[in-house]
Structures are given as C-alpha cells and as structure tokens.
Design a protein around this motif. Structure first.
Motif, PDB file in Angstrom:
ATOM      1  N   SER A  63     -12.869 -96.009  13.258  1.00 13.88           N
ATOM      2  CA  SER A  63     -13.956 -95.058  13.454  1.00 13.88           C
ATOM      3  C   SER A  63     -15.283 -95.806  13.439  1.00 13.88           C
ATOM      4  O   SER A  63     -15.364 -96.951  12.983  1.00 13.88           O
ATOM      5  CB  SER A  63     -13.937 -93.970  12.383  1.00 13.88           C
ATOM      6  N   LEU A  64     -16.310 -95.151  13.943  1.00 13.15           N
ATOM      7  CA  LEU A  64     -17.645 -95.755  13.955  1.00 13.15           C
ATOM      8  C   LEU A  64     -18.155 -96.038  12.547  1.00 13.15           C
ATOM      9  O   LEU A  64     -19.040 -96.858  12.357  1.00 13.15           O
ATOM     10  CB  LEU A  64     -18.643 -94.826  14.658  1.00 13.15           C
ATOM     11  N   SER A  65     -17.583 -95.401  11.547  1.00 11.98           N
ATOM     12  CA  SER A  65     -17.991 -95.598  10.164  1.00 11.98           C
ATOM     13  C   SER A  65     -17.465 -96.904   9.578  1.00 11.98           C
ATOM     14  O   SER A  65     -17.795 -97.236   8.439  1.00 11.98           O
ATOM     15  CB  SER A  65     -17.495 -94.439   9.291  1.00 11.98           C
ATOM     16  N   TYR A  66     -16.645 -97.630  10.339  1.00 11.84           N
ATOM     17  CA  TYR A  66     -16.133 -98.911   9.859  1.00 11.84           C
ATOM     18  C   TYR A  66     -17.323 -99.790   9.482  1.00 11.84           C
ATOM     19  O   TYR A  66     -18.284 -99.900  10.245  1.00 11.84           O
ATOM     20  CB  TYR A  66     -15.275 -99.572  10.942  1.00 11.84           C
ATOM     21  N   GLY A  67     -17.266-100.431   8.321  1.00  8.18           N
ATOM     22  CA  GLY A  67     -18.436-101.085   7.739  1.00  8.18           C
ATOM     23  C   GLY A  67     -18.743-102.497   8.182  1.00  8.18           C
ATOM     24  O   GLY A  67     -19.725-103.076   7.723  1.00  8.18           O
ATOM     25  N   TYR A  68     -17.947-103.075   9.067  1.00  8.81           N
ATOM     26  CA  TYR A  68     -18.138-104.468   9.459  1.00  8.81           C
ATOM     27  C   TYR A  68     -18.101-104.583  10.982  1.00  8.81           C
ATOM     28  O   TYR A  68     -17.569-103.717  11.659  1.00  8.81           O
ATOM     29  CB  TYR A  68     -17.036-105.358   8.872  1.00  8.81           C
ATOM     30  N   TYR A  69     -18.606-105.697  11.501  1.00  9.05           N
ATOM     31  CA  TYR A  69     -18.525-105.918  12.945  1.00  9.05           C
ATOM     32  C   TYR A  69     -17.206-106.598  13.318  1.00  9.05           C
ATOM     33  O   TYR A  69     -16.831-106.656  14.477  1.00  9.05           O
ATOM     34  CB  TYR A  69     -19.716-106.745  13.459  1.00  9.05           C
ATOM     35  N   GLU A  91      -9.594-113.482  13.717  1.00  8.74           N
ATOM     36  CA  GLU A  91     -10.771-112.636  13.570  1.00  8.74           C
ATOM     37  C   GLU A  91     -10.895-111.773  14.817  1.00  8.74           C
ATOM     38  O   GLU A  91     -10.924-112.291  15.928  1.00  8.74           O
ATOM     39  CB  GLU A  91     -12.037-113.479  13.396  1.00  8.74           C
ATOM     40  N   LEU A  92     -10.972-110.467  14.625  1.00  2.00           N
ATOM     41  CA  LEU A  92     -11.171-109.527  15.725  1.00  2.00           C
ATOM     42  C   LEU A  92     -12.617-109.044  15.669  1.00  2.00           C
ATOM     43  O   LEU A  92     -13.079-108.598  14.616  1.00  2.00           O
ATOM     44  CB  LEU A  92     -10.216-108.340  15.596  1.00  2.00           C
ATOM     45  N   ILE A  93     -13.319-109.109  16.778  1.00  2.00           N
ATOM     46  CA  ILE A  93     -14.712-108.668  16.844  1.00  2.00           C
ATOM     47  C   ILE A  93     -14.720-107.232  17.371  1.00  2.00           C
ATOM     48  O   ILE A  93     -14.426-106.989  18.536  1.00  2.00           O
ATOM     49  CB  ILE A  93     -15.566-109.584  17.744  1.00  2.00           C
ATOM     50  N   LEU A  94     -15.061-106.285  16.487  1.00  2.00           N
ATOM     51  CA  LEU A  94     -15.013-104.867  16.834  1.00  2.00           C
ATOM     52  C   LEU A  94     -16.345-104.335  17.349  1.00  2.00           C
ATOM     53  O   LEU A  94     -16.378-103.336  18.062  1.00  2.00           O
ATOM     54  CB  LEU A  94     -14.594-104.047  15.611  1.00  2.00           C
ATOM     55  N   MET A  95     -17.434-104.989  16.953  1.00  2.00           N
ATOM     56  CA  MET A  95     -18.772-104.550  17.352  1.00  2.00           C
ATOM     57  C   MET A  95     -19.642-105.773  17.603  1.00  2.00           C
ATOM     58  O   MET A  95     -19.396-106.840  17.040  1.00  2.00           O
ATOM     59  CB  MET A  95     -19.415-103.716  16.242  1.00  2.00           C
ATOM     60  N   ASP A  96     -20.672-105.597  18.423  1.00  2.00           N
ATOM     61  CA  ASP A  96     -21.626-106.670  18.633  1.00  2.00           C
ATOM     62  C   ASP A  96     -22.338-106.956  17.303  1.00  2.00           C
ATOM     63  O   ASP A  96     -22.919-106.042  16.711  1.00  2.00           O
ATOM     64  CB  ASP A  96     -22.641-106.259  19.707  1.00  2.00           C
ATOM     65  N   PRO A  97     -22.291-108.209  16.822  1.00  2.00           N
ATOM     66  CA  PRO A  97     -22.878-108.516  15.510  1.00  2.00           C
ATOM     67  C   PRO A  97     -24.382-108.266  15.429  1.00  2.00           C
ATOM     68  O   PRO A  97     -24.903-107.977  14.353  1.00  2.00           O
ATOM     69  CB  PRO A  97     -22.583-109.999  15.310  1.00  2.00           C
ATOM     70  N   THR A  99     -26.320-106.058  17.682  1.00  2.00           N
ATOM     71  CA  THR A  99     -26.761-104.698  18.015  1.00  2.00           C
ATOM     72  C   THR A  99     -25.947-103.620  17.309  1.00  2.00           C
ATOM     73  O   THR A  99     -26.385-102.483  17.207  1.00  2.00           O
ATOM     74  CB  THR A  99     -26.653-104.449  19.530  1.00  2.00           C
ATOM     75  N   GLY A 100     -24.730-103.966  16.869  1.00  2.00           N
ATOM     76  CA  GLY A 100     -23.863-102.968  16.259  1.00  2.00           C
ATOM     77  C   GLY A 100     -23.152-102.099  17.278  1.00  2.00           C
ATOM     78  O   GLY A 100     -22.409-101.188  16.922  1.00  2.00           O
ATOM     79  N   LYS A 101     -23.369-102.379  18.583  1.00  2.00           N
ATOM     80  CA  LYS A 101     -22.718-101.599  19.632  1.00  2.00           C
ATOM     81  C   LYS A 101     -21.210-101.849  19.585  1.00  2.00           C
ATOM     82  O   LYS A 101     -20.755-102.986  19.582  1.00  2.00           O
ATOM     83  CB  LYS A 101     -23.262-102.006  21.007  1.00  2.00           C
ATOM     84  N   PRO A 102     -20.417-100.764  19.498  1.00  2.00           N
ATOM     85  CA  PRO A 102     -18.964-100.950  19.397  1.00  2.00           C
ATOM     86  C   PRO A 102     -18.360-101.508  20.678  1.00  2.00           C
ATOM     87  O   PRO A 102     -18.774-101.152  21.781  1.00  2.00           O
ATOM     88  CB  PRO A 102     -18.434 -99.548  19.116  1.00  2.00           C
ATOM     89  N   PHE A 111     -12.659 -95.640  18.226  1.00  2.00           N
ATOM     90  CA  PHE A 111     -12.644 -96.705  19.224  1.00  2.00           C
ATOM     91  C   PHE A 111     -11.318 -97.432  19.193  1.00  2.00           C
ATOM     92  O   PHE A 111     -10.808 -97.780  18.132  1.00  2.00           O
ATOM     93  CB  PHE A 111     -13.805 -97.680  18.986  1.00  2.00           C
ATOM     94  N   ASP A 112     -10.753 -97.643  20.391  1.00  2.00           N
ATOM     95  CA  ASP A 112      -9.513 -98.388  20.555  1.00  2.00           C
ATOM     96  C   ASP A 112      -9.843 -99.785  21.051  1.00  2.00           C
ATOM     97  O   ASP A 112     -10.675 -99.958  21.951  1.00  2.00           O
ATOM     98  CB  ASP A 112      -8.607 -97.713  21.590  1.00  2.00           C
ATOM     99  N   HIS A 113      -9.159-100.764  20.481  1.00  2.00           N
ATOM    100  CA  HIS A 113      -9.356-102.159  20.855  1.00  2.00           C
ATOM    101  C   HIS A 113      -8.005-102.768  21.182  1.00  2.00           C
ATOM    102  O   HIS A 113      -6.991-102.448  20.550  1.00  2.00           O
ATOM    103  CB  HIS A 113      -9.960-102.951  19.688  1.00  2.00           C
ATOM    104  N   LYS A 114      -8.022-103.691  22.140  1.00  2.00           N
ATOM    105  CA  LYS A 114      -6.827-104.445  22.499  1.00  2.00           C
ATOM    106  C   LYS A 114      -7.249-105.911  22.575  1.00  2.00           C
ATOM    107  O   LYS A 114      -8.093-106.278  23.390  1.00  2.00           O
ATOM    108  CB  LYS A 114      -6.277-103.952  23.844  1.00  2.00           C
ATOM    109  N   PHE A 115      -6.689-106.726  21.689  1.00  2.00           N
ATOM    110  CA  PHE A 115      -7.058-108.131  21.596  1.00  2.00           C
ATOM    111  C   PHE A 115      -5.853-109.007  21.909  1.00  2.00           C
ATOM    112  O   PHE A 115      -4.819-108.910  21.238  1.00  2.00           O
ATOM    113  CB  PHE A 115      -7.523-108.480  20.174  1.00  2.00           C
TER     114      PHE A 115
END
Length: 162
Positions: A63-69, A91-97, A99-102, A111-115
């Motif tokens: 969720s967007l409430s996740y506390g880390y990038y 290490e998976l990068i979930l958001m831009d460090p 800007t915080g943009k997911p 948000f769904d991610h595929k790494f």
C-alpha cells in the motif's frame, strides 16, 4: 477497500492468465499487511524442461502507506530434496527515493511490482523447486505489505519480437 483488492486480484489473474510464457505464478497474502520476519512464504513449482532458460521474478503488492522506498528480502532456492542451491539478499526499489513517487502499477492505494531476479536461468535438472522469501528489513513486523510471490516464465528468445 475489499472490493478494490478483489478487483486488483481479478485483473492480475486475467493478465497473468494471458501470458503463455508463465510456468508458475503465485502470491501469498500477508495477514493484516504485517510481514513478520518469521513469516517466510514458500513457493514450490515444477520445471519439466531444464534445457531451456527461465526468467524468475518477485511479485510484491504494497500500500502507499508503506514506510520505505525499498525492501530487502532474502530468497532461498532449493531442489526437490531440500538442498539449498542458492541464497541471496536483494533490494527491491518500490518508490523513487527522491520524490517518493511509487513504482509499479497502482490501483487506488495498492501497487503491484514485478522484479526480475534471475534472467535466462537454467535449472540443474527437471523436477520440483522451492523458493522461500524472508523480509530482511529492520522492522518486525514490516507494515503495509499486502502480498508477496514469485513468477517463473520461459525466457523469450533473443530474436523474438515479443
């Protein structure tokens, strides 16, 4: 909120169902979005043809409430006898460090991610394999992670237009 989650699950299921290269795709839901270090989901799949390469992916929903990038996790790959073939911290990068943009694909606040974590991997032999995932952050439980999983796909030939 539950309707949004079910709509997202249905959409992902339809998209994955259309991928003819997928050999395995599975998620495990994280209870209440609280991923405890002791909770290490395992995914067992069968490789019938070890002569062709495979791409292996992490699938993650947060969720967007996740506390880390980012998110650190350790993966363990084992063969059918339980012998560990590999363990690795990623290490998976979930958001831009900055800007915080997911990153990933979003619907509502999910948000769904595929790494990709292995490209053109050749399994040692046909058979069953298990990948176990363990979150490796300093927070226990790690909050706002909804589900985690893996995908195993036949690698597309280099000259393929797809």
């Amino acid at each position: 909120m539950k309707q949004t989650v079910w709509a997202l699950v249905l959409l992902v299921g339809l998209l994955v169902g259309c991928d003819s290269n997928a050999v395995f795709n599975e998620y495990t839901d994280i209870d209440d979005g609280k991923w405890y270090i002791k909770n290490a989901p395992s995914f067992t799949f069968e490789i019938k043809d070890a002569s062709i390469p495979y791409n292996l992916y992490y699938n993650l929903r947060n969720s967007l409430s996740y506390g880390y990038y980012n998110l650190y996790l350790t993966r363990y790959l084992r063969d059918s006898s339980g012998k560990e073939i590999e363990s690795k911290l990623d290490e998976l990068i979930l958001m831009d460090p900055k800007t915080g943009k997911p990153n990933g694909d979003g619907l509502g606040d999910l948000f769904d991610h595929k790494f990709l974590f292995k490209r053109n991997y050749l399994f040692p032999k046909p058979g069953k394999y298990t990948i176990q995932l363990r979150q490796y952050m300093r927070q226990d439980p790690l909050l706002n992670v909804q589900s985690v999983g893996i995908s195993v796909e036949r690698a597309k030939p280099a000259n393929s237009s797809n």
